[in-house]
Design an enzyme around this catalytic site. Structure first.
Site, PDB file in Angstrom:
ATOM      1  N   GLU A 110      -6.116 -29.470  -3.510  1.00 50.92           N
ATOM      2  CA  GLU A 110      -5.763 -28.486  -2.475  1.00 50.92           C
ATOM      3  C   GLU A 110      -5.398 -29.147  -1.145  1.00 50.92           C
ATOM      4  OE1 GLU A 110      -7.906 -24.731  -2.728  1.00 50.92           O
ATOM      5  OE2 GLU A 110      -7.649 -24.491  -0.592  1.00 50.92           O
TER       6      GLU A 110
ATOM      7  N   HIS B 265     -13.556 -13.034   0.740  1.00 50.97           N
ATOM      8  CA  HIS B 265     -14.818 -13.779   0.887  1.00 50.97           C
ATOM      9  C   HIS B 265     -15.637 -13.211   2.050  1.00 50.97           C
ATOM     10  CE1 HIS B 265     -13.378 -17.674  -1.341  1.00 50.97           C
ATOM     11  NE2 HIS B 265     -13.678 -16.699  -2.155  1.00 50.97           N
TER      12      HIS B 265
ATOM     13  N   GLU C  79      -6.915 -10.985  -9.981  1.00 50.68           N
ATOM     14  CA  GLU C  79      -6.444 -12.382  -9.975  1.00 50.68           C
ATOM     15  C   GLU C  79      -5.140 -12.510 -10.775  1.00 50.68           C
ATOM     16  OE1 GLU C  79      -7.817 -14.455  -7.948  1.00 50.68           O
ATOM     17  OE2 GLU C  79     -10.014 -14.366  -7.986  1.00 50.68           O
TER      18      GLU C  79
ATOM     19  N   ARG D 247      -1.904 -25.624  -3.547  1.00 48.91           N
ATOM     20  CA  ARG D 247      -3.004 -24.950  -4.249  1.00 48.91           C
ATOM     21  C   ARG D 247      -3.666 -23.875  -3.388  1.00 48.91           C
ATOM     22  NH1 ARG D 247      -7.721 -27.226  -8.327  1.00 48.91           N
ATOM     23  NH2 ARG D 247      -8.683 -25.190  -8.596  1.00 48.91           N
TER      24      ARG D 247
ATOM     25  N   LYS E  25      -1.332 -21.070 -12.934  1.00 46.12           N
ATOM     26  CA  LYS E  25      -2.395 -21.859 -12.288  1.00 46.12           C
ATOM     27  C   LYS E  25      -2.312 -23.327 -12.694  1.00 46.12           C
ATOM     28  CE  LYS E  25      -7.028 -22.243 -10.747  1.00 46.12           C
ATOM     29  NZ  LYS E  25      -8.283 -21.618 -10.437  1.00 46.12           N
TER      30      LYS E  25
ATOM     31  N   HIS F   9     -16.269 -10.081  -6.992  1.00 43.00           N
ATOM     32  CA  HIS F   9     -15.315 -11.012  -6.387  1.00 43.00           C
ATOM     33  C   HIS F   9     -13.884 -10.473  -6.507  1.00 43.00           C
ATOM     34  CE1 HIS F   9     -13.445 -14.776  -5.232  1.00 43.00           C
ATOM     35  NE2 HIS F   9     -12.724 -14.754  -6.341  1.00 43.00           N
TER      36      HIS F   9
ATOM     37  N   LYS G  10     -12.403 -26.340  -9.950  1.00 44.12           N
ATOM     38  CA  LYS G  10     -13.237 -26.026  -8.781  1.00 44.12           C
ATOM     39  C   LYS G  10     -14.581 -25.534  -9.296  1.00 44.12           C
ATOM     40  CE  LYS G  10     -10.068 -24.811  -5.071  1.00 44.12           C
ATOM     41  NZ  LYS G  10      -9.593 -23.727  -4.190  1.00 44.12           N
TER      42      LYS G  10
ATOM     43  N   HIS H 192      -8.123 -14.099  -0.449  1.00 46.25           N
ATOM     44  CA  HIS H 192      -9.508 -14.559  -0.545  1.00 46.25           C
ATOM     45  C   HIS H 192     -10.200 -14.688   0.812  1.00 46.25           C
ATOM     46  CE1 HIS H 192      -8.380 -15.221  -4.659  1.00 46.25           C
ATOM     47  NE2 HIS H 192      -9.517 -15.790  -4.972  1.00 46.25           N
TER      48      HIS H 192
ATOM     49  N   ASN I 138      -5.481 -18.908  -2.981  1.00 45.48           N
ATOM     50  CA  ASN I 138      -6.494 -18.177  -2.209  1.00 45.48           C
ATOM     51  C   ASN I 138      -5.936 -16.922  -1.563  1.00 45.48           C
ATOM     52  OD1 ASN I 138      -8.686 -19.950  -2.656  1.00 45.48           O
ATOM     53  ND2 ASN I 138      -7.731 -21.403  -1.259  1.00 45.48           N
TER      54      ASN I 138
ATOM     55  N   ARG J 261     -24.220 -38.310 -11.811  1.00 45.44           N
ATOM     56  CA  ARG J 261     -22.928 -38.542 -11.127  1.00 45.44           C
ATOM     57  C   ARG J 261     -21.724 -38.113 -11.946  1.00 45.44           C
ATOM     58  NH1 ARG J 261     -25.655 -43.330  -9.656  1.00 45.44           N
ATOM     59  NH2 ARG J 261     -26.573 -43.065  -7.597  1.00 45.44           N
TER      60      ARG J 261
HETATM   61  P1  NAD Z   1     -19.382 -12.989 -13.452  1.00 45.49           P
HETATM   62  O1  NAD Z   1     -19.461 -14.356 -13.946  1.00 45.49           O
HETATM   63  O2  NAD Z   1     -20.487 -12.482 -12.610  1.00 45.49           O
HETATM   64  O3  NAD Z   1     -19.184 -12.010 -14.688  1.00 45.49           O
HETATM   65  C1  NAD Z   1     -19.097 -10.632 -14.450  1.00 45.49           C
HETATM   66  C2  NAD Z   1     -20.130  -9.848 -15.291  1.00 45.49           C
HETATM   67  O4  NAD Z   1     -19.648  -9.738 -16.621  1.00 45.49           O
HETATM   68  C3  NAD Z   1     -21.488 -10.495 -15.385  1.00 45.49           C
HETATM   69  O5  NAD Z   1     -22.467  -9.503 -15.382  1.00 45.49           O
HETATM   70  C4  NAD Z   1     -21.433 -11.166 -16.760  1.00 45.49           C
HETATM   71  O6  NAD Z   1     -22.702 -11.380 -17.331  1.00 45.49           O
HETATM   72  C5  NAD Z   1     -20.650 -10.172 -17.544  1.00 45.49           C
HETATM   73  N1  NAD Z   1     -19.940 -10.673 -18.701  1.00 45.49           N
HETATM   74  C6  NAD Z   1     -19.325 -11.861 -18.852  1.00 45.49           C
HETATM   75  N2  NAD Z   1     -18.626 -11.878 -19.996  1.00 45.49           N
HETATM   76  C7  NAD Z   1     -18.826 -10.681 -20.587  1.00 45.49           C
HETATM   77  C8  NAD Z   1     -18.346 -10.098 -21.781  1.00 45.49           C
HETATM   78  N3  NAD Z   1     -17.464 -10.715 -22.558  1.00 45.49           N
HETATM   79  N4  NAD Z   1     -18.754  -8.857 -22.092  1.00 45.49           N
HETATM   80  C9  NAD Z   1     -19.607  -8.175 -21.256  1.00 45.49           C
HETATM   81  N5  NAD Z   1     -20.057  -8.660 -20.103  1.00 45.49           N
HETATM   82  C10 NAD Z   1     -19.665  -9.908 -19.769  1.00 45.49           C
HETATM   83  O7  NAD Z   1     -18.044 -12.742 -12.596  1.00 45.49           O
HETATM   84  P2  NAD Z   1     -16.533 -13.216 -12.813  1.00 45.49           P
HETATM   85  O8  NAD Z   1     -15.723 -12.134 -12.271  1.00 45.49           O
HETATM   86  O9  NAD Z   1     -16.289 -13.696 -14.181  1.00 45.49           O
HETATM   87  O10 NAD Z   1     -16.432 -14.482 -11.848  1.00 45.49           O
HETATM   88  C11 NAD Z   1     -16.601 -14.360 -10.464  1.00 45.49           C
HETATM   89  C12 NAD Z   1     -17.001 -15.699  -9.904  1.00 45.49           C
HETATM   90  O11 NAD Z   1     -15.957 -16.645 -10.137  1.00 45.49           O
HETATM   91  C13 NAD Z   1     -17.226 -15.685  -8.414  1.00 45.49           C
HETATM   92  O12 NAD Z   1     -18.414 -16.368  -8.114  1.00 45.49           O
HETATM   93  C14 NAD Z   1     -16.046 -16.442  -7.857  1.00 45.49           C
HETATM   94  O13 NAD Z   1     -16.329 -17.103  -6.660  1.00 45.49           O
HETATM   95  C15 NAD Z   1     -15.750 -17.397  -8.959  1.00 45.49           C
HETATM   96  N6  NAD Z   1     -14.371 -17.897  -8.981  1.00 45.49           N
HETATM   97  C16 NAD Z   1     -14.181 -19.225  -9.082  1.00 45.49           C
HETATM   98  C17 NAD Z   1     -12.898 -19.737  -9.150  1.00 45.49           C
HETATM   99  C18 NAD Z   1     -12.707 -21.209  -9.356  1.00 45.49           C
HETATM  100  O14 NAD Z   1     -11.558 -21.664  -9.257  1.00 45.49           O
HETATM  101  N7  NAD Z   1     -13.733 -21.952  -9.650  1.00 45.49           N
HETATM  102  C19 NAD Z   1     -11.802 -18.875  -9.124  1.00 45.49           C
HETATM  103  C20 NAD Z   1     -12.019 -17.513  -9.024  1.00 45.49           C
HETATM  104  C21 NAD Z   1     -13.315 -17.033  -8.958  1.00 45.49           C
HETATM  105  N1  GLY Z   2      -9.162 -19.894  -7.279  1.00 47.95           N
HETATM  106  C1  GLY Z   2      -8.575 -20.813  -6.364  1.00 47.95           C
HETATM  107  C2  GLY Z   2      -8.322 -22.161  -6.938  1.00 47.95           C
HETATM  108  O1  GLY Z   2      -8.672 -22.451  -8.057  1.00 47.95           O
HETATM  109  O2  GLY Z   2      -7.778 -22.982  -6.271  1.00 47.95           O
END
Ligand code: NAD
Ligand code: GLY
Length: 369
Positions: free
Chosen positions: A243, A258, A191, A247, A233, A271, A149, A254, A251, A127
């Site tokens: 949100e 998405h 972003e 907040r 942010k 993404h 998130k 997005h 998006n 939890r």
């Molecule tokens: P990712 O985590 O897939 O990383 C991209 C690629 O880069 C992967 O292959 C990873 O292994 C590689 N990588 C990571 N660090 C590296 C480094 N320093 N050197 C070389 N390679 C490296 O993608 P991302 O773009 O980091 O994140 C996208 C995800 O984040 C999506 O799932 C999206 O929905 C999510 N997201 C979440 C929020 C949130 O608020 N929680 C906000 C925006 C995006």
């Molecule tokens: N990436 C959208 C949020 O964190 O609210």
């Protein structure tokens, strides 16, 4: 090596936490020490990042000499296509097999995929246990590691299963960007540009002037871009953690993006690429509504293009493909699609006040009359 770093705070009362930003911070484990309260740590990462940074992080944690520390690691498969409940189950399996208790700390080392899944595992395990974000992509450093998130994808919708769960701290080592592929850097820039578009027109101008140096990872400039993005942010999250209102502006782009990710299959479009295209589409609709003029749309698309981002979704996607996915967006209330659109550059709104005819024109990529 310089030991300087900048610190921002996400102000959430007694759940406030710092974001440390600097070059070489993976080699400064003392920053993490105050945020580890128990004697158990699980570092979660993926195959790609493990090969690059896991040993450094683990050596740093060992150097803290926490008495009786149990330090485990779990290396998951790399890729957005693995961001689902079965992968999170592997984290639970590991935690239970290694007898982690409620005082454990999970550390997410990687991009947004690892951060979102590790955070979600931390939200649900017994939890809720502590977790720390160590983001290693530009996208995760400026966005996903901040704000709490967490979650996973479902075949029918992106990020549809999740929880709000804030980290204890975020440690951003800007040096880790040196190994990031150019395509991933561009995805992260989407972003960064988003913050300029929704809330900070001078930042948008600054990005336009400095985009080439940012792509070259010029150290002072990239740190500044990360700091300013995280500050934007952090301010929005502090105002509206769950949100309920503002907040949602984060998006921007997005809802379109998405739809692209879900339609094309997770991982085909990055993404950030989908968000880049989505922001161009949102700007197009804002223009059709008469809210922003054509030169403003062109300034936006020029910066997206210079950042190496796509300016539209896939040729193969039809308006009905988009609409089908847009109906399961988290912002939909009572069946009504709500979008983030631009009133002007630097000022966005959440609205359902647009004609479906104009939305169709955007989705069909029809020329503006
Ligand atoms: P990712 O985590 O897939 O990383 C991209 C690629 O880069 C992967 O292959 C990873 O292994 C590689 N990588 C990571 N660090 C590296 C480094 N320093 N050197 C070389 N390679 C490296 O993608 P991302 O773009 O980091 O994140 C996208 C995800 O984040 C999506 O799932 C999206 O929905 C999510 N997201 C979440 C929020 C949130 O608020 N929680 C906000 C925006 C995006
Ligand atoms: N990436 C959208 C949020 O964190 O609210």
């Amino acid at each position: 090596m310089t030991n300087t770093h900048q610190t921002l705070t996400v102000d959430l009362g007694d759940r406030s936490y710092p974001i440390y930003i600097g070059s070489g911070l993976l080699r400064q484990p003392q920053l993490l020490a105050p945020h580890i309260s128990g004697k158990q740590i699980l570092v979660v990462t993926n195959t790609t990042v493990a090969a690059l940074y896991l040993d450094t992080l683990v050596a740093g944690l060992e150097s803290l000499q926490i008495e009786g520390l149990q330090l485990d690691r779990l290396v998951l498969e790399d890729g957005e296509e693995h961001k689902h409940l079965d992968t999170v189950s592997l984290v639970f399996d590991h935690l239970l097999q290694q007898r982690h208790n409620r005082t454990t700390t999970l550390i997410a080392l990687g991009g947004g995929v690892i951060g979102d899944m590790t955070g979600f595992a931390a939200a649900a395990y017994q939890r809720g246990v502590n977790f720390i974000q160590v983001p290693t992509t530009l996208l995760s450093q400026v966005d996903s590691s901040v704000g709490g998130k967490t979650g996973v994808n479902h075949p029918l919708g992106k990020n549809m299963i999740g929880a709000f769960h804030q980290p204890q701290c975020v440690l951003i080592d800007t040096q880790s960007l040196a190994t990031l592929p150019a395509r991933e850097l561009s995805a992260g820039l989407a972003e960064v540009i988003k913050y300029g578009l929704i809330a900070d027109a001078p930042f948008f101008e600054w990005l336009t002037l400095n985009i080439e140096q940012l792509k070259q990872l010029e150290p002072a400039l990239i740190s500044q871009a990360i700091y300013r993005s995280c500050a934007c942010k952090a301010g929005i999250v502090a105002d509206d953690e769950r949100e309920q209102g503002r907040r949602a502006l984060l998006n921007f782009g997005h809802t379109f993006g998405h739809a692209v990710e879900t339609q094309m299959g997770y991982g085909r479009w990055l993404h950030g690429e989908a968000v880049g295209a989505g922001m161009a589409m949102a700007a197009d609709l804002s223009h059709r509504l008469g809210w922003i003029d054509r030169p403003t749309v062109q300034r936006i698309t020029r910066l997206l293009e210079a950042s190496g981002l796509p300016l539209w979704g896939p040729e193969t996607m039809t308006a009905s493909d988009y609409l089908q996915h847009m109906q399961v967006d988290k912002k939909v209330t009572d069946g009504t699609i709500r979008l983030i659109l631009l009133e002007q550059l630097g000022a966005a709104v959440v609205t359902s006040e647009f004609s479906l005819e104009l939305l169709h024109q955007t989705l069909n990529h029809q020329p503006v009359c």
